[in-house]
Scaffold this active site. Structure first.
Site, PDB file in Angstrom:
ATOM      1  N   LYS A   1      78.258  34.155  35.189  1.00 10.98           N
ATOM      2  CA  LYS A   1      79.112  32.829  34.586  1.00 10.98           C
ATOM      3  C   LYS A   1      78.240  31.889  35.330  1.00 10.98           C
ATOM      4  CE  LYS A   1      82.083  33.135  32.138  1.00 10.98           C
ATOM      5  NZ  LYS A   1      83.376  33.410  31.668  1.00 10.98           N
TER       6      LYS A   1
ATOM      7  N   ARG B   1      87.584  30.413  35.429  1.00 14.20           N
ATOM      8  CA  ARG B   1      87.709  30.782  34.000  1.00 14.20           C
ATOM      9  C   ARG B   1      86.741  32.133  34.968  1.00 14.20           C
ATOM     10  NH1 ARG B   1      85.544  31.091  29.008  1.00 14.20           N
ATOM     11  NH2 ARG B   1      85.642  28.423  28.191  1.00 14.20           N
TER      12      ARG B   1
ATOM     13  N   GLY C   1      86.236  40.454  28.745  1.00 11.86           N
ATOM     14  CA  GLY C   1      87.443  39.839  28.294  1.00 11.86           C
ATOM     15  C   GLY C   1      88.143  41.174  29.978  1.00 11.86           C
TER      16      GLY C   1
ATOM     17  N   MET D   1      88.838  40.251  32.652  1.00 10.53           N
ATOM     18  CA  MET D   1      89.363  39.458  33.442  1.00 10.53           C
ATOM     19  C   MET D   1      90.177  37.786  32.974  1.00 10.53           C
ATOM     20  SD  MET D   1      87.141  40.472  36.896  1.00 10.53           S
ATOM     21  CE  MET D   1      85.664  40.020  36.461  1.00 10.53           C
TER      22      MET D   1
ATOM     23  N   ARG E   1      73.826  34.662  29.375  1.00  7.86           N
ATOM     24  CA  ARG E   1      73.663  35.603  30.430  1.00  7.86           C
ATOM     25  C   ARG E   1      72.596  36.226  29.126  1.00  7.86           C
ATOM     26  NH1 ARG E   1      79.471  38.041  29.113  1.00  7.86           N
ATOM     27  NH2 ARG E   1      79.267  37.914  26.770  1.00  7.86           N
TER      28      ARG E   1
ATOM     29  N   HIS F   1      85.847  41.331  20.319  1.00 10.32           N
ATOM     30  CA  HIS F   1      85.249  42.407  21.961  1.00 10.32           C
ATOM     31  C   HIS F   1      84.982  43.498  21.260  1.00 10.32           C
ATOM     32  CE1 HIS F   1      88.552  44.977  24.073  1.00 10.32           C
ATOM     33  NE2 HIS F   1      87.591  44.757  25.311  1.00 10.32           N
TER      34      HIS F   1
ATOM     35  N   ARG G   1      64.589  80.634  31.752  1.00  8.55           N
ATOM     36  CA  ARG G   1      65.625  81.003  32.618  1.00  8.55           C
ATOM     37  C   ARG G   1      65.625  83.017  31.723  1.00  8.55           C
ATOM     38  NH1 ARG G   1      68.114  76.019  33.389  1.00  8.55           N
ATOM     39  NH2 ARG G   1      69.146  76.001  35.321  1.00  8.55           N
TER      40      ARG G   1
ATOM     41  N   ARG H   1      61.222  82.157  35.236  1.00  2.31           N
ATOM     42  CA  ARG H   1      61.227  83.480  35.705  1.00  2.31           C
ATOM     43  C   ARG H   1      62.311  84.286  36.013  1.00  2.31           C
ATOM     44  NH1 ARG H   1      66.551  80.140  37.591  1.00  2.31           N
ATOM     45  NH2 ARG H   1      67.709  81.395  35.693  1.00  2.31           N
TER      46      ARG H   1
ATOM     47  N   GLU I   1      65.401  77.442  46.624  1.00  7.58           N
ATOM     48  CA  GLU I   1      66.165  77.458  46.349  1.00  7.58           C
ATOM     49  C   GLU I   1      68.009  77.556  47.603  1.00  7.58           C
ATOM     50  OE1 GLU I   1      68.090  78.383  41.850  1.00  7.58           O
ATOM     51  OE2 GLU I   1      66.493  80.427  43.149  1.00  7.58           O
TER      52      GLU I   1
ATOM     53  N   SER J   1      59.024  75.823  43.070  1.00  9.15           N
ATOM     54  CA  SER J   1      59.963  74.999  42.679  1.00  9.15           C
ATOM     55  C   SER J   1      61.167  74.836  43.150  1.00  9.15           C
ATOM     56  CB  SER J   1      60.047  75.677  40.421  1.00  9.15           C
ATOM     57  OG  SER J   1      61.032  75.023  40.210  1.00  9.15           O
TER      58      SER J   1
ATOM     59  N   GLY K   1      65.187  74.933  42.816  1.00 12.65           N
ATOM     60  CA  GLY K   1      66.277  74.692  42.682  1.00 12.65           C
ATOM     61  C   GLY K   1      67.515  74.234  42.587  1.00 12.65           C
ATOM     62  N   THR K   2      67.212  72.650  42.248  1.00  7.88           N
ATOM     63  CA  THR K   2      67.719  71.912  43.172  1.00  7.88           C
ATOM     64  C   THR K   2      69.498  71.939  42.967  1.00  7.88           C
ATOM     65  OG1 THR K   2      67.298  70.386  41.763  1.00  7.88           O
ATOM     66  CG2 THR K   2      66.762  69.947  44.097  1.00  7.88           C
ATOM     67  N   ASN K   3      69.934  73.192  41.976  1.00  3.49           N
ATOM     68  CA  ASN K   3      71.590  73.748  41.959  1.00  3.49           C
ATOM     69  C   ASN K   3      72.005  74.254  43.057  1.00  3.49           C
ATOM     70  OD1 ASN K   3      71.044  72.633  39.116  1.00  3.49           O
ATOM     71  ND2 ASN K   3      70.818  74.177  37.778  1.00  3.49           N
TER      72      ASN K   3
ATOM     73  N   CYS L   1      63.283  71.398  39.246  1.00  2.00           N
ATOM     74  CA  CYS L   1      64.160  72.270  38.004  1.00  2.00           C
ATOM     75  C   CYS L   1      65.794  72.972  37.788  1.00  2.00           C
ATOM     76  CB  CYS L   1      63.163  73.655  37.596  1.00  2.00           C
ATOM     77  SG  CYS L   1      63.427  75.162  38.369  1.00  2.00           S
TER      78      CYS L   1
ATOM     79  N   TYR M   1      55.248  67.397  39.635  1.00  2.00           N
ATOM     80  CA  TYR M   1      56.256  67.884  38.296  1.00  2.00           C
ATOM     81  C   TYR M   1      58.069  67.866  38.155  1.00  2.00           C
ATOM     82  CZ  TYR M   1      57.225  72.514  37.829  1.00  2.00           C
ATOM     83  OH  TYR M   1      57.246  73.799  38.319  1.00  2.00           O
TER      84      TYR M   1
HETATM   85  C1  PEP Z   1      68.422  76.165  40.531  1.00  3.25           C
HETATM   86  O1  PEP Z   1      69.841  76.645  40.837  1.00  3.25           O
HETATM   87  O2  PEP Z   1      68.551  75.283  40.725  1.00  3.25           O
HETATM   88  C2  PEP Z   1      68.191  76.297  38.681  1.00  3.25           C
HETATM   89  C3  PEP Z   1      66.988  76.047  38.808  1.00  3.25           C
HETATM   90  O3  PEP Z   1      68.980  78.044  38.615  1.00  3.25           O
HETATM   91  P1  PEP Z   1      70.220  78.134  38.092  1.00  3.25           P
HETATM   92  O4  PEP Z   1      70.422  77.112  37.438  1.00  3.25           O
HETATM   93  O5  PEP Z   1      69.491  79.278  37.250  1.00  3.25           O
HETATM   94  O6  PEP Z   1      70.400  78.762  38.966  1.00  3.25           O
HETATM   95 MG    MG Z   2      69.275  78.374  40.789  1.00  4.98          MG
END
Ligand code: PEP
Ligand code: MG
Length: 900
Positions: free
Chosen positions: A26, A96, A105, A107, A340, A461, A567, A631, A758, A777, A779-781, A847, A867
């Site tokens: 503002k 204000r 709304g 504050m 704004r 609001h 998978r 996989r 992984e 690839s 596998g960041t999980n 992935c 990718y």
């Molecule tokens: C991972 O581990 O990032 C992955 C893609 O494999 P999953 O989730 O199936 O273990």
């Molecule tokens: Mg995995």
């Protein structure tokens, strides 16, 4: 000396539009509008740094602040020729809030500050309108009591209602000067009873009370909740704007309004807004009275309207974006009170971005940067199934209101935000129905499928908040008679009780009784155009995580250029094409697991082979011409065996062993730590037959598809590798099976063999792994889980505290959603560099779930991946983010003069 106050007025401003972080949206807008010569009342802004200081020093002001406020107040008095609290020519101000990010709304605001027993008389004389002066005074006393002192609003409202019924009037506008004067006296009496002090007459005391209240409102529960819900972090606090009051309630030549330079719902280039005649300040936003459309205002005040149109053009050109403006007309003179960047529906975001680029107001790059990941998510709004017979709909119609936010919603009616939250917590879908909403309701609004209010316009609001979330919302539905106590409403004579189903169509504003089927709509043309522009700019490829031909089709529709992760084990339990055969699959895999010799395992695997081959044929067919990364089996086998006695008996009978054998095998497979156990490619090391069957299925499917003229690009992926030699064994086995089949078939078929990264060891030794792997690839999980030592399945119980600013606040985001660039990212970067040092053409992707998170996608671009792979609905988000980072890099390079 630190500068905590910035002045604006009479065509000059110390601040400007760029200073949002310091002056709030503002304050920056007022400064900028003043600079470009628009009619803005004079005032000054106390910075967000002062607010930050206030909270860091136990709610004390910076030492310099008092003197700076006093100096700027004097300057304001000189500029306006009026004096705060004066008995002759009094200056009144509004106080204000305004932070760098809009928090509608959430504050506090105090209007008409500076009124006391002396100055109210002067105001009455100046304006020759005693009624107006005392109305302003009672509003001030009411607001100050509630906002600064914290007296319950309801008690004050009650006094107003009693006074009106005593005077036998219905509308505020019918109350006389003496009525308001009496009410002021009553409020003051109430104030003394409740606080033990008199209502402050000293305008300085009033001003500092108001400044403190605005600062304090930054940390009020509702504001903190809003920031959490909206994921607003990293702000210093709120600024305080002290601005000369202008009055929209001096008569029928005055009014107040809110307008948008383009329609915030559809994105059309139409001037859109609400205007209330003879009304002050918050009346429009509060949604208490239903306002008139700007077209109507144009008829009533043609000159002011023309001026407003001019301001609209100037501001949109100046800011090169749709503006949401607040204005007041005082005795036929226009004043701009705020501008704004306006919130808009996702559909409008795309339309405006593309239109503005076509109008050359912005560049295509700008247009791409304007779209946020949430806009894409919300584009896929549900609508009422158009197949439903019109007559059926007509019969169900209950009422019609203003279509504030499009999309449809179905849920059970609830009448309080608290109940909405309770019902939603137990899994119910709810529609929150209110006369109007207030910031206290945000929690309930957030969990509701849709929001319905009886009062208010498109800028109320409810509408503003719901639009920000892309949540279906209907407002101003005046034929609803809601009884909060009895928990029901009368809608044009039909009764709707709490818990009854309602369907809202936010696109046309209709409310229906019952639970009507919804479907997802076609995407707007602007979406396609903008995504095309994005695709032209991005370097990063975007694939999808898809396990079935059905998912693969969706993925292609969403723009995926291949499958980055199939998978295969997801196919073990369900036959997506022939669901009736799912049970056969399950038994075959279970038979394989309980088998006690390679031969018995091969026999079971032979039963699974045709299923897997069919699955892969489906995937290759849909992905004709695109790579498909498959996989091999990954999870611990324990996940697939039956745990109930009856199922164990069924399996035993089916494969001709006694049930104790099955029970024993199940027991053997149990692991203390299955996520670090016998899983991933370790399974294929122990049971090479599984690998052989899966590779056979992939290659046979590929050959069959190729023979049909399809272009097949299979990439066979080994999960959870930790060592070069391990991968070497698997690679040799894979190629032996594949090449033999290819040779036998007398065809040529190219395929890649690679691995997921992984585990930290695999990333650290990426140079060795890349001697074997043709692609990586990430596998960041699992990589996040193993680098951080946090279980991906359990960390959700305590991670929220790690992310919550008000709790531990250790991480900026959940590392399982947004890549931990500092830690996991470092290993990824190392892995890519080392891998490519060995094999310069190494193909690299990601992935894990991070492949669909915009911020993480940008990181993947920066570290040179080829990718990202995301779940089908997140593919467009990845495409957009991949384009945005290219543009952001270009802008950064231009800024540092290192233009590429
Ligand atoms: C991972 O581990 O990032 C992955 C893609 O494999 P999953 O989730 O199936 O273990
Ligand atoms: Mg995995």
């Amino acid at each position: 000396m630190a500068k905590f106050v910035y002045f604006f007025g009479a065509g000059k401003a110390e601040g400007n539009g760029e200073m949002k972080d310091l002056l709030g949206g503002k304050g920056a807008g007022l400064a900028e509008m003043t600079r470009i010569g628009l009619p803005v009342p004079a005032g000054f802004t106390i910075t967000t740094e002062a607010c930050d200081y206030f909270f860091k020093r136990d709610r004390k002001y910076p030492r310099e602040l008092a003197a700076q406020v006093a100096k700027n107040l004097r300057r304001l008095e000189r500029t306006t020729g009026k004096k705060l609290g004066d008995s002759k020519n009094p200056l009144l101000v509004s106080v204000r809030s305004g932070s760098a990010r809009s928090m509608p709304g959430m504050m506090e605001t105090i209007l008409n500050l500076g009124l006391n027993e002396k100055s109210v008389k002067a105001l009455a004389e100046d304006t020759n309108n005693e009624r107006f002066a005392y109305d302003a005074y009672r509003r001030f006393v009411q607001m100050y009591s509630a906002v600064v002192i914290g007296l319950p609003k309801e008690e004050l409202e009650q006094k107003l209602r009693v006074m009106k019924s005593r005077l036998n009037v219905k509308e505020d506008t019918e109350v006389s000067a003496s009525g308001w004067r009496e009410l002021v006296a009553e409020y003051k009496k109430h104030f003394r009873v409740k606080t033990g002090k008199g209502f402050p007459e000293d305008p300085q005391e009033q001003l500092w009370g108001a400044i403190g209240a605005v600062f304090n409102s930054w940390m009020a529960e509702k504001a903190v909740t809003y920031r959490r819900v909206e994921k607003i972090t990293g702000l210093l606090g709120t600024a305080v704007n002290v601005v000369q009051m202008v009055f929209g309630n001096t008569g029928d030549n005055s009014g107040t309004g809110v307008c948008f330079t383009r329609d915030p719902s559809s994105g059309e280039k139409e001037f859109y807004g609400d205007f209330l005649l003879n009304a002050q300040g918050e009346d429009v936003v509060a949604g208490i009275r239903t306002p008139m459309h700007l077209d109507e205002m144009a008829k009533r005040m043609p000159k002011v309207y023309a001026q407003l149109q001019r301001v609209r053009r100037i501001l949109e050109h100046h800011y090169r974006d749709m503006q949401d403006m607040e204005f007041t007309v005082e005795n036929g003179k226009l004043y701009m009170l705020q501008t704004r960047v306006g919130k808009r529906t996702p559909m409008a975001t795309f339309k405006m971005a593309v239109d503005m680029a076509n109008e050359k107001l912005i560049t295509k790059d700008d247009a791409i940067l304007r779209v946020k990941p949430e806009d894409i998510e919300r584009l896929f709004y549900p609508i009422i199934d158009p197949q439903l017979p019109r007559t059926d709909l007509t019969k169900r119609k209950l009422a019609a209101g203003i279509n504030a936010v499009p999309g449809a919603a179905v849920g059970k009616a609830v009448f309080t935000a608290a109940e909405a939250e309770q019902w939603a917590a137990r899994g119910e879908k709810v529609i929150l129905v209110r006369r109007e909403t207030s910031p206290e309701d945000v929690g309930g609004m957030f969990v509701a499928q849709g929001i319905l209010t009886a009062a208010g316009g498109k800028t109320s609001h409810a509408a503003v908040v719901a639009r920000g979330w892309g949540k279906c919302c209907i407002v101003g539905c005046e034929n609803l008679d809601i009884d909060y106590e009895a928990k029901h409403m009368d809608a044009n004579g039909r009764m709707v009780r709490q818990g009854d189903w309602l369907t809202l169509d936010g696109s046309d504003g209709t409310v229906y009784a019952g639970e009507i089927p919804l479907i997802l709509p076609q995407l707007p043309p602007a979406y396609t155009t903008l995504m095309k522009w994005a695709d032209e700019r991005r370097r990063l490829g975007v694939r999808a995580n898809a396990d079935t031909p059905h998912d693969a089709r969706k993925a292609r529709e969403m723009g995926a250029e291949g499958i980055g992760l199939c998978r295969t084990e997801h196919m073990f339990f369900k036959d997506f094409e022939q669901p009736e055969r799912s049970h056969d699959r399950q038994l075959a895999i279970q038979e394989m697991i309980v088998a006690d010799s390679p031969d018995a395992r091969r026999k079971a695997l032979a039963k699974l082979l045709p299923f897997q081959r069919r699955d892969f044929i489906g995937l290759f067919t849909v992905m004709d011409g695109c790579p498909v990364t498959i996989r091999l089996v990954d999870p611990p086998l324990h996940e697939f065996v039956p745990h109930e006695r009856a199922k164990q008996e069924e399996l035993a009978a089916r494969i001709g062993v006694d049930v104790e054998t099955v029970v024993r095998r199940v027991e053997q497979l149990r692991e203390a730590n299955p996520m670090l156990g016998h899983r991933g490619c370790r399974l294929a090391i122990t049971y090479p037959e599984i690998l052989e069957m899966q590779v056979q299925a992939i290659i046979e499917a590929a050959i069959e598809c190729q023979k049909k003229g399809l272009k097949v690009i299979p990439e066979i992926m080994h999960p959870l590798t930790l060592d070069r030699k391990e991968l070497q064994i698997l690679d040799e086995a894979t190629r032996r099976v594949a090449d033999e089949i290819i040779e036998k078939a007398g065809v040529e078929l190219e395929y890649l063999v690679g691995t997921m990264i992984e585990l930290p060891r695999a990333a650290l030794l990426a140079d060795e792994i890349a001697e074997v792997a043709e692609f990586f690839s990430f596998g960041t999980n699992d990589l996040t889980q193993t680098v951080m030592g946090l279980s991906r399945d359990d960390a959700g119980r305590f991670l929220p505290d790690y992310v919550d600013e008000k709790k531990a606040g250790i991480f900026a985001a959940d590392p399982f959603q947004t890549l931990d660039v500092a830690g996991v990212g470092l290993l990824i970067q190392w892995g890519i560099e080392r891998g490519r040092a060995t094999r310069p053409k190494l193909e690299v992707g990601i992935c894990g779930e991070h492949g669909g998170d915009a911020q993480s996608v940008k990181f993947c671009h920066q570290v040179g991946m080829d990718y990202v792979s995301a779940s089908p609905y997140l593919v467009p988000i990845a495409r957009l983010a991949a384009a945005q980072i290219v543009i952001e890099e270009k802008l950064a390079a231009t800024r540092t003069g290192k233009k590429k």
